[in-house]
Design a protein around this motif. Structure first.
Motif, PDB file in Angstrom:
ATOM      1  N   SER A 380      36.878  71.142  17.699  1.00  0.00           N
ATOM      2  CA  SER A 380      35.917  71.059  18.794  1.00  0.00           C
ATOM      3  C   SER A 380      34.881  69.993  18.491  1.00  0.00           C
ATOM      4  CB  SER A 380      35.244  72.412  19.024  1.00  0.00           C
ATOM      5  OG  SER A 380      34.564  72.828  17.845  1.00  0.00           O
ATOM      6  N   LEU A 381      34.092  69.654  19.525  1.00  0.00           N
ATOM      7  CA  LEU A 381      33.068  68.615  19.401  1.00  0.00           C
ATOM      8  C   LEU A 381      31.755  69.130  19.962  1.00  0.00           C
ATOM      9  CD1 LEU A 381      32.245  65.613  18.819  1.00  0.00           C
ATOM     10  CD2 LEU A 381      32.867  65.135  21.198  1.00  0.00           C
ATOM     11  N   ARG A 382      30.670  68.881  19.234  1.00  0.00           N
ATOM     12  CA  ARG A 382      29.324  69.200  19.709  1.00  0.00           C
ATOM     13  C   ARG A 382      28.494  67.918  19.643  1.00  0.00           C
ATOM     14  NH1 ARG A 382      27.929  72.121  15.980  1.00  0.00           N
ATOM     15  NH2 ARG A 382      26.124  71.143  14.979  1.00  0.00           N
ATOM     16  N   GLU A 383      27.944  67.522  20.778  1.00  0.00           N
ATOM     17  CA  GLU A 383      27.195  66.266  20.841  1.00  0.00           C
ATOM     18  C   GLU A 383      25.700  66.542  20.859  1.00  0.00           C
ATOM     19  OE1 GLU A 383      27.007  62.120  23.474  1.00  0.00           O
ATOM     20  OE2 GLU A 383      28.358  63.763  24.052  1.00  0.00           O
ATOM     21  N   GLU A 384      24.967  65.823  19.980  1.00  0.00           N
ATOM     22  CA  GLU A 384      23.517  65.902  19.942  1.00  0.00           C
ATOM     23  C   GLU A 384      22.928  64.537  20.259  1.00  0.00           C
ATOM     24  OE1 GLU A 384      22.337  67.497  16.203  1.00  0.00           O
ATOM     25  OE2 GLU A 384      23.152  69.509  16.615  1.00  0.00           O
ATOM     26  N   GLU A 385      21.607  64.455  20.242  1.00  0.00           N
ATOM     27  CA  GLU A 385      20.939  63.215  20.647  1.00  0.00           C
ATOM     28  C   GLU A 385      21.270  62.054  19.734  1.00  0.00           C
ATOM     29  OE1 GLU A 385      16.401  61.529  21.475  1.00  0.00           O
ATOM     30  OE2 GLU A 385      16.733  63.639  20.994  1.00  0.00           O
ATOM     31  N   ASP A 386      21.385  62.324  18.414  1.00  0.00           N
ATOM     32  CA  ASP A 386      21.584  61.238  17.461  1.00  0.00           C
ATOM     33  C   ASP A 386      22.895  61.322  16.688  1.00  0.00           C
ATOM     34  OD1 ASP A 386      20.947  63.504  16.133  1.00  0.00           O
ATOM     35  OD2 ASP A 386      19.470  62.606  14.784  1.00  0.00           O
ATOM     36  N   ALA A 387      23.768  62.297  16.987  1.00  0.00           N
ATOM     37  CA  ALA A 387      24.991  62.433  16.195  1.00  0.00           C
ATOM     38  C   ALA A 387      26.035  63.243  16.959  1.00  0.00           C
ATOM     39  CB  ALA A 387      24.692  63.085  14.852  1.00  0.00           C
ATOM     40  N   TRP A 388      27.303  63.031  16.555  1.00  0.00           N
ATOM     41  CA  TRP A 388      28.410  63.880  17.010  1.00  0.00           C
ATOM     42  C   TRP A 388      28.798  64.824  15.880  1.00  0.00           C
ATOM     43  CZ3 TRP A 388      29.060  58.452  17.974  1.00  0.00           C
ATOM     44  CH2 TRP A 388      28.949  58.086  19.330  1.00  0.00           C
ATOM     45  N   TRP A 389      29.074  66.078  16.214  1.00  0.00           N
ATOM     46  CA  TRP A 389      29.492  67.081  15.235  1.00  0.00           C
ATOM     47  C   TRP A 389      30.897  67.555  15.597  1.00  0.00           C
ATOM     48  CZ3 TRP A 389      26.628  68.770  11.008  1.00  0.00           C
ATOM     49  CH2 TRP A 389      25.321  68.293  10.938  1.00  0.00           C
ATOM     50  N   ILE A 390      31.867  67.239  14.716  1.00  0.00           N
ATOM     51  CA  ILE A 390      33.258  67.659  14.913  1.00  0.00           C
ATOM     52  C   ILE A 390      33.515  68.872  14.017  1.00  0.00           C
ATOM     53  CG2 ILE A 390      35.677  66.967  14.809  1.00  0.00           C
ATOM     54  CD1 ILE A 390      34.697  64.045  14.958  1.00  0.00           C
ATOM     55  N   GLU A 391      33.992  69.959  14.598  1.00  0.00           N
ATOM     56  CA  GLU A 391      34.275  71.193  13.853  1.00  0.00           C
ATOM     57  C   GLU A 391      35.777  71.420  13.786  1.00  0.00           C
ATOM     58  OE1 GLU A 391      32.338  74.648  15.245  1.00  0.00           O
ATOM     59  OE2 GLU A 391      30.331  74.044  14.578  1.00  0.00           O
ATOM     60  N   VAL A 392      36.226  71.712  12.562  1.00  0.00           N
ATOM     61  CA  VAL A 392      37.629  72.120  12.352  1.00  0.00           C
ATOM     62  C   VAL A 392      37.587  73.542  11.814  1.00  0.00           C
ATOM     63  CG1 VAL A 392      39.778  71.627  11.162  1.00  0.00           C
ATOM     64  CG2 VAL A 392      38.310  69.727  11.887  1.00  0.00           C
ATOM     65  N   ALA A 393      37.943  74.508  12.674  1.00  0.00           N
ATOM     66  CA  ALA A 393      37.840  75.932  12.338  1.00  0.00           C
ATOM     67  C   ALA A 393      39.218  76.559  12.314  1.00  0.00           C
ATOM     68  CB  ALA A 393      36.943  76.652  13.340  1.00  0.00           C
ATOM     69  N   ASP A 394      39.430  77.488  11.380  1.00  0.00           N
ATOM     70  CA  ASP A 394      40.698  78.227  11.313  1.00  0.00           C
ATOM     71  C   ASP A 394      40.395  79.699  11.106  1.00  0.00           C
ATOM     72  OD1 ASP A 394      40.887  79.048   8.349  1.00  0.00           O
ATOM     73  OD2 ASP A 394      40.576  76.882   8.154  1.00  0.00           O
ATOM     74  N   ASP A 395      41.427  80.514  11.332  1.00  0.00           N
ATOM     75  CA  ASP A 395      41.281  81.956  11.097  1.00  0.00           C
ATOM     76  C   ASP A 395      42.067  82.388   9.870  1.00  0.00           C
ATOM     77  OD1 ASP A 395      43.790  81.533  12.071  1.00  0.00           O
ATOM     78  OD2 ASP A 395      43.644  82.925  13.770  1.00  0.00           O
ATOM     79  N   GLY A 396      42.106  81.486   8.870  1.00  0.00           N
ATOM     80  CA  GLY A 396      42.826  81.778   7.637  1.00  0.00           C
ATOM     81  C   GLY A 396      42.058  82.699   6.705  1.00  0.00           C
ATOM     82  N   PRO A 397      42.492  82.765   5.451  1.00  0.00           N
ATOM     83  CA  PRO A 397      41.910  83.734   4.502  1.00  0.00           C
ATOM     84  C   PRO A 397      40.598  83.285   3.879  1.00  0.00           C
ATOM     85  CG  PRO A 397      43.653  82.505   3.424  1.00  0.00           C
ATOM     86  CD  PRO A 397      43.638  82.034   4.865  1.00  0.00           C
TER      87      PRO A 397
END
Length: 461
Positions: A380-397
């Protein structure tokens, strides 16, 4: 001279000694004035003794006595009677009266400074106590011109002597500072310059020998720093040589293992039950060995090239990663969900960000497969005023403790058995090249989240 330690020390010493002499000069000139006036009182008292011995003296002798005493009139008070002993015409009116009997030090200093700063030849009255208790008081009238001239002459001699003392003291201190401080400091500078020319040569390391405690401590600290740096440089050189050898060995070993991997593919087709049962384990072992060689070669290369920035579609990058990972056959179903809407554009190097996301997704997928159950990876991607935040999330252990302790350390941060830990180290280096940061958001039994922060401008976050 002004830019050297010894030169500035010479100038400061001269100034401070002169300042000290000036502070001494003020009470000295005051004492000189007091002694001068007391001397005139004593002369006047001696002159008055001639009249006391003989009541009738000639006027010429009286003038001579007054001239020798340097006064115009002499008044004695004996037995409560005030008596004009010697007298002569006064050319001008009396301008001031000074009583030396009970004058304080501040009063004497003030009167002396006033006399120095006041030109002219005034007439003053001076009152004092006779010597040897020869009366209650003695009073004289005198001119201030000779007094001021004598004070100026005395002051000039004092200032000249002070200047000589200051210069002599400063020169001696200059020589002492050069011998005690400047010369050893120049020796330390020479050691530093020789060491900087060849830091690998242990002969350039300083040998502490200063007699001054502070300077010796500096030499010992420099010796420790140079020794550690020389050892580090030698170790770096050895590691570089070892790295080159490992890279060559890994390259040849990878080729050998690739050939062995082709043979194992043929072995898997054997009808022998024992061979069919052991062949997959052999294939997995060879595959891990090939991956280790490839990772070592990739990490052992020169520094990653600087990123080539451009406006790229993040969703397309994530789709490419998902397609590449879905080609790998597995009994466990791992869904790679791309929640970044089209056409979201970010500023980055397309190939390098592809490698970063690929490493994170592959690590998450392998962690889920190791559990033997289906799972999901969400980018997923979250955009802020001065940066982009890319999240890589899993439901692993979640990540094991060993991986958390050395998360981005090469060859130590592997989260799975047989892993090298190079993936996260390379990914973190690539993100850092963008001026951003790769961090672990959270991890636990419910899953793991990695966050990629990419700045929008040219500045790093």
């Amino acid at each position: 001279m002004l830019n050297t330690l010894s030169g500035r020390f010479l100038i400061l010493t001269t100034v401070f000694v002169m300042l000290a002499e000036v502070l001494i000069f003020v009470p000295s000139i005051s004492r000189f004035r007091q002694d001068y006036l007391e001397d005139r009182l004593e002369r006047a008292q001696i002159a008055s003794l001639a009249l006391l011995a003989d009541d009738m003296i000639e006027s010429s002798l009286e003038r001579e006595l007054l001239e020798n005493a340097g006064v115009y009139n002499v008044v004695l008070r004996r037995d409560e009677m005030r008596q004009l002993v010697l007298s002569s015409p006064i050319p001008r009116p009396i301008g001031a009266t000074f009583d030396l009997r009970d004058a304080s030090a501040l009063t004497l200093i003030g009167d002396a400074l006033m006399r120095l700063s006041t030109p002219g030849n005034d007439i003053i009255r001076v009152i004092g106590a006779p010597v040897r208790d020869a009366g209650l008081l003695i009073e004289i009238t005198m001119e201030t011109g000779p007094l001021r001239a004598a004070m100026i002459d005395y002051g000039l001699r004092i200032l000249l002597l002070s200047a000589v003392i200051s210069v002599l003291t400063a020169v001696l201190l200059f020589i002492a500072v050069r011998m005690v401080l400047v010369k050893p400091i120049k020796g330390v500078i020479g050691y530093m310059q020789r060491y900087a020319a060849a830091p690998e040569d242990a002969r350039g390391i300083i040998t502490p020998k200063a007699g001054v405690i502070e300077l010796r401590e500096a030499e010992e600290a420099l010796q420790k720093l140079q020794t550690e740096l020389t050892h580090a440089l030698k170790q770096r050189e050895r590691l570089a040589q070892l790295g080159g050898a490992v890279a060559k060995i890994s390259h040849d070993l990878r080729n050998i293992l690739t050939s062995a991997q082709l043979f194992t593919d043929r072995i898997e087709m054997s009808e022998d039950p024992l061979v069919r049962r052991l062949a997959p384990k052999l294939v997995n072992s060879i595959t891990r060995a090939v991956s280790l060689c490839e990772g070592t070669l990739a990490f052992g290369r020169a520094e990653e090239p600087a990123p080539t920035f451009g406006r790229v579609c993040l969703s397309e990058i994530i789709d490419d990663v998902a397609e590449s990972e879905n080609l790998v056959a597995s009994d466990v179903v791992v869904e790679i969900a791309n929640t970044v809407p089209l056409p979201t554009m970010i500023r980055c190097d397309k190939e390098q960000i592809f490698r970063v996301i690929m490493n994170l997704v592959r690590n998450a997928r392998q962690a889920i497969i190791a559990t033997g159950r289906d799972g999901r990876i969400t980018v997923s991607l979250r955009e802020e005023e001065d940066a982009w935040w890319i999240e890589v999330a899993d439901d692993g252990p979640g990540l094991p403790k060993k991986a958390l302790d050395n998360l981005f350390t090469p060859f130590q941060g592997g989260a799975r058995k047989g892993g090298t830990g190079l993936g996260l180290a390379i990914a973190a280096e690539l993100v850092k090249g963008h001026g951003g940061q790769l961090t672990l958001g959270r991890t636990g039994p419910e899953g793991t989240v990695f966050e990629i922060c990419l700045p929008k401008g040219d500045g790093a976050v």
